[in-house]
Design a protein around this motif. Structure first.
Motif, short mmCIF file in Angstrom:
data_model
loop_
_atom_site.label_atom_id
_atom_site.label_comp_id
_atom_site.label_asym_id
_atom_site.label_seq_id
_atom_site.Cartn_x
_atom_site.Cartn_y
_atom_site.Cartn_z
N THR A 180 0.83 -1.20 0.00
CA THR A 180 0.00 0.00 0.00
C THR A 180 0.86 1.24 0.00
O THR A 180 0.60 2.21 -0.72
N ILE A 181 1.90 1.23 0.85
CA ILE A 181 2.78 2.38 0.94
C ILE A 181 3.43 2.65 -0.40
O ILE A 181 3.50 3.79 -0.86
N LEU A 192 6.98 7.82 3.90
CA LEU A 192 6.49 6.47 3.67
C LEU A 192 7.65 5.52 3.38
O LEU A 192 7.64 4.36 3.78
N LEU A 193 8.67 6.06 2.71
CA LEU A 193 9.87 5.26 2.44
C LEU A 193 10.50 4.83 3.76
O LEU A 193 10.91 3.67 3.92
N GLU A 203 11.51 0.69 7.73
CA GLU A 203 11.43 0.21 9.11
C GLU A 203 10.81 -1.19 9.16
O GLU A 203 11.22 -2.05 9.92
N ARG A 204 9.78 -1.41 8.34
CA ARG A 204 9.13 -2.72 8.30
C ARG A 204 10.03 -3.77 7.70
O ARG A 204 10.09 -4.90 8.17
N LEU A 205 10.76 -3.39 6.65
CA LEU A 205 11.50 -4.39 5.88
C LEU A 205 12.85 -4.71 6.50
O LEU A 205 13.23 -5.85 6.65
#
Lengths: 185, 547, 91
Positions: free
Chosen positions: B164-165, B224-225, B230-232
């Motif tokens: 989504t991001i 958003l990047l 942070e998630r990845l």
């Protein structure tokens, strides 16, 4: 073109804002983390990039003066210096990796969360900048190979490519005190 | 409707942009800004349907205090998709990319935008990111809400957050390209005599919108990047365990997203200025005030983002400053409302569907704006933050404001865009239906919020049920109101639909001097502008006395 | 003045500024250090914008477009810093 560049400035703005917040919240740890960066390589790179910018500016002037050969030479010089910049950057990354400062790698070890975060920001900031340098190099090569652009006395293509290259330079000018100078002691 | 004034009948005009090629290729590879506008119109309608379906699920689920239609997870996904699709894939592109794309070059007397191919590219980018969002819907959804707050989005949320991001990130490039295109077009391609003081107010508001497009969107992109990173790979800029600060996300996000509210409303303000003057057959009251107010809203709008963070742990001193600035931004908005009203005062008003939409807009915008002032006050905001009061407030601005203006503009320029007249009676019925349906839907939400119903919950205490049922009934009425124009507008395109004259409203503006639909190059000869905008005394000798 | 010579002089000025900022980073200036570093960075950026990017040849509108990004960043930094700096004033 300048409007697009303003947009690019804002893109880096987010990174700088993050660095600012980090610095305000952890004043001394931020400096300590920055101290681990290689100030001399950073300084050398600043000089390299500034000189490269000079070459791009000279190329624009040469095209305007109707000296296409000099325009091409200046552009290639700018390209060469840009490559030197990337090479130094690469050497610096390799050094960081050896010292265990590169986040996400097996040998990474940090003195604290602030340093970890600082190095994260360092890699995002300089990485994003390196991407822009690479794009800029591509544009410079295109301009240098384009016969028509060299002979264009309005220097439209070369002028715009040079504008982009200068912007990449300006961003680095601010990355330098944010990342490197903060750690000098 | 008044009779056309001077143009030759459409038969004699140059070949229209609609008749210039019928192959798929002539549409999908077109660089004609008018055709690209229609491509956008079809695509945003599609995304509107998706967002509306999600809204329908939400309202149906809220009919009862228990969760009987959707699971908790399902409800979270429904409102996230509703928000994300409606904000980035309908509201932001709706007016600028459909009406703006069509009208900006024509209104300033240009043949096309400055960078026609860039314009087409921006549509393809938009479609690509939109398809990515649809992929998210079918592949497990996203449950963070449209705001992607950390640490929920970075550490806890399940589902396709990264996809989504990336989709929103890519759609940002589409809007940046549009913004650059508009700015350069307005600077460089104005017809001879089209000075800054003669620009239609629609152009001024699009200029202001483009500034926000270009300067705010990249900040969202980099934010958003950082969330995706942070998630990845665990980069913890927003993670307090790593010394980061989740509030920084809110700062950066709202630095984009509050101006984004103005992206949605500023073009609407421009549309309304056109509708009001055309219906009043009168010069706008205080041209420069309205024009500069657009720019002022764009600039001050960048300095108010902190009012989304009053209860977040932000410094109270910063909050006080943001509160003051937020109240200040109401001033230029109020100037516009005042000037529209003054324009209508003692005017020779034609009550057509576009005016009805414009009047609904003013009413709903005032209601939304005044509740916005309440929310800008620190003390009241602390009481109603994250309740339905906030939900109702921003729906008054975004749906009551933007969508109503979009419909008004679509009706007003429909004859110009398609060359056909729609059924005026049905148009008026739709305008009234939408106004009533909207208020029945969202007014009860003010009451719900003030009594303490929090947003984003689908299980609630039974005492809220009556208001929720009223709200859902209103939503059904609103759906009918939105479906009706779809029917009669499409019906007007069928063979036998009434042909539109070049200037069905008797309006000023360069777009009405060319045929309906316009020829491929917009004008058969280069227009030269010699008059002020909205110079109605000349166009309409009958209303000359208003000076 | 010769156009190329002027650019070389600007470059020389940039190099001098680089040397100064590097030197100043080692001086015990305390809290003033970041201000000096960023002040010099701004001066360098201004030189690049004014001479290399040739804003000196442009009209007001183009200059405005060029600095708009920087002005907006100032808004972002100032108001964000306003939060971080005053967050702990009250216990």
């Amino acid at each position: 073109m300048l409007v697009f560049l303003a947009s690019e400035v804002m893109l880096f703005g987010g990174i700088f804002a993050a660095a600012l917040a980090l610095r305000l919240e952890h004043e001394s740890a931020y400096g300590a983390a920055a101290h681990h960066l290689n100030l001399w390589l950073g300084t050398a790179n600043t000089a390299v990039l500034l000189t490269s910018s000079l070459m791009a500016a000279i190329a624009v002037q040469a095209a305007r003066d109707g000296k296409p050969a000099w325009a091409a030479r200046a552009l290639w010089a700018a390209v060469l210096l840009g490559c030197v910049f990337l090479a130094i950057k690469g050497a610096e990354y390799a050094g960081d990796l050896r010292e265990g400062l590169m986040p996400g790698t097996a040998q990474a070890h940090f003195e604290g969360t602030t340093q970890h975060l600082f190095m994260n920001l360092y890699f995002i900031g300089t990485g994003l900048h390196a991407v822009h340098v690479t794009i800029g190099l591509g544009l410079l090569v295109v301009a240098a190979l384009n016969r028509q652009a060299r002979h264009d006395q309005h220097a439209v293509l070369i002028g715009n490519v040079a504008l982009y290259w200068h912007l990449v330079d300006v961003v680095w000018v601010f990355l330098y005190p944010t990342l490197y100078l903060a750690g000098a002691r | 409707m008044t009779e056309p004034r001077f143009e030759h009948p459409p038969e004699e005009a140059a070949i229209s942009y609609l008749a210039d090629g019928h192959s798929l290729r002539s549409w999908f590879l077109t660089t004609d800004h008018k055709r690209i506008a229609l491509l956008y119109l079809v695509s945003i309608t599609f995304f509107f349907l998706i967002g509306a379906s999600a809204a329908a699920l939400i309202r149906l689920d809220l009919l009862t205090p228990q969760a009987d239609l959707l699971t908790n997870e399902g409800y979270n996904r429904a409102f996230s998709i509703h928000g994300i699709v409606m904000v980035w894939f309908f509201l932001i592109p709706a007016i600028p990319n459909v009406l703006g794309n069509f009208l900006v070059p024509i209104m300033i007397g240009a043949r096309d935008l400055a960078f026609p191919r860039l314009n087409l590219l921006s549509w393809y980018i938009y479609i690509f990111s939109g398809l990515l969002t649809l992929y998210v819907v079918v592949s497990g959804g996203v449950d963070t809400g449209w705001t992607f707050y950390t640490p929920l989005s970075s550490a806890y949320a399940n589902g396709a957050v990264v996809a989504t991001i990336v989709a929103v990130f890519i759609s940002g490039f589409s809007t940046i390209l549009t913004g650059i295109n508009f700015i350069v077009t307005i600077h460089k391609l104005r017809a001879p005599g089209m000075t800054w003081g003669r620009l239609p107010l629609f152009i001024w508001s699009h200029y202001a919108t483009s500034i926000i497009f270009v300067l705010a969107t990249p900040v969202l992109a980099v934010t958003l990047l950082l969330v995706a990173a942070e998630r990845l790979i665990g980069i913890g800029v927003f993670d307090p365990r790593l010394g980061g600060d989740p509030l920084l996300f809110q700062h950066l996000f709202w630095f984009y997203s509050h101006p984004a509210v103005y992206i949605m409303i500023l073009p609407a303000l421009g549309v309304i200025s056109e509708l009001i003057t055309a219906a009043a057959h009168k010069r706008i009251f205080g041209y420069w005030f309205v024009a500069i107010a657009s720019i002022a809203i764009a600039v001050i709008g960048f300095m108010v983002w902190g009012h989304h963070m009053f209860v977040s742990g932000q410094s109270v001193y910063a909050s006080a400053v943001f509160s003051f600035l937020s109240i200040a931004v109401a001033v230029p908005s109020a100037i516009k409302v005042y000037n529209w009203t003054a324009t209508l005062y003692k005017a020779d008003i034609a009550i057509d569907a576009p005016l009805l939409f414009a009047l609904s807009f003013i009413g709903l915008f005032v209601a939304g704006g005044l509740t916005g002032l309440m929310l800008a006050m620190l003390a009241i905001d602390v009481h109603v933050t994250d309740t339905y009061f906030v939900v109702a407030h921003f729906h008054y601005i975004m749906v009551g404001g933007s969508v109503t203006a979009f419909f008004g503009g679509l009706h007003f320029w429909w004859p110009k865009i398609t060359g056909r007249l729609y059924n005026e009676t049905l148009g008026r019925i739709a305008a009234v239906l939408i106004l009533v349906g909207f208020n029945v839907t969202f007014f009860p939400q003010f009451l719900l919020g003030y009594e303490g119903m929090p947003r984003r919950y689908h299980v609630y205490p039974p005492e809220f049920q009556v208001l929720h049922v009223i709200s859902s009934m209103g939503a059904a009425l609103l759906a009918v109101g939105y479906a009706l124009p779809a029917i009669y507008l499409i019906a007007s395109l069928l063979p036998g639909g009434r042909r539109a004259p070049a200037n069905p409203w008797g309006a000023t503006g360069l777009e009405w001097t060319t045929s309906s639909p316009p020829p491929k190059d917009n004008f058969t000869e280069q227009p030269v502008v010699a008059r002020q905008p909205y110079d109605y005394p000349l166009a309409h000798p009958a209303s000359r006395d208003d000076g | 003045m010769n156009a190329v010579l002027r650019r070389v002089l600007v470059w020389a000025a940039l190099m001098v500024l680089l040397a100064i900022t590097l030197g100043a980073a080692f001086l015990p200036l305390g809290a003033a250090r970041p201000w000096i570093a960023y002040g010099i960075a701004t001066a360098k950026a201004a030189l690049i914008l004014w001479f290399f990017m040739e804003l000196r040849r442009e009209g007001g509108l183009v200059r405005l477009a060029a600095i708009a990004g920087f002005v907006w960043l100032t808004i972002l930094f100032t108001l964000t810093a306003a939060d971080y700096l005053t967050r702990f004033w009250t216990g």
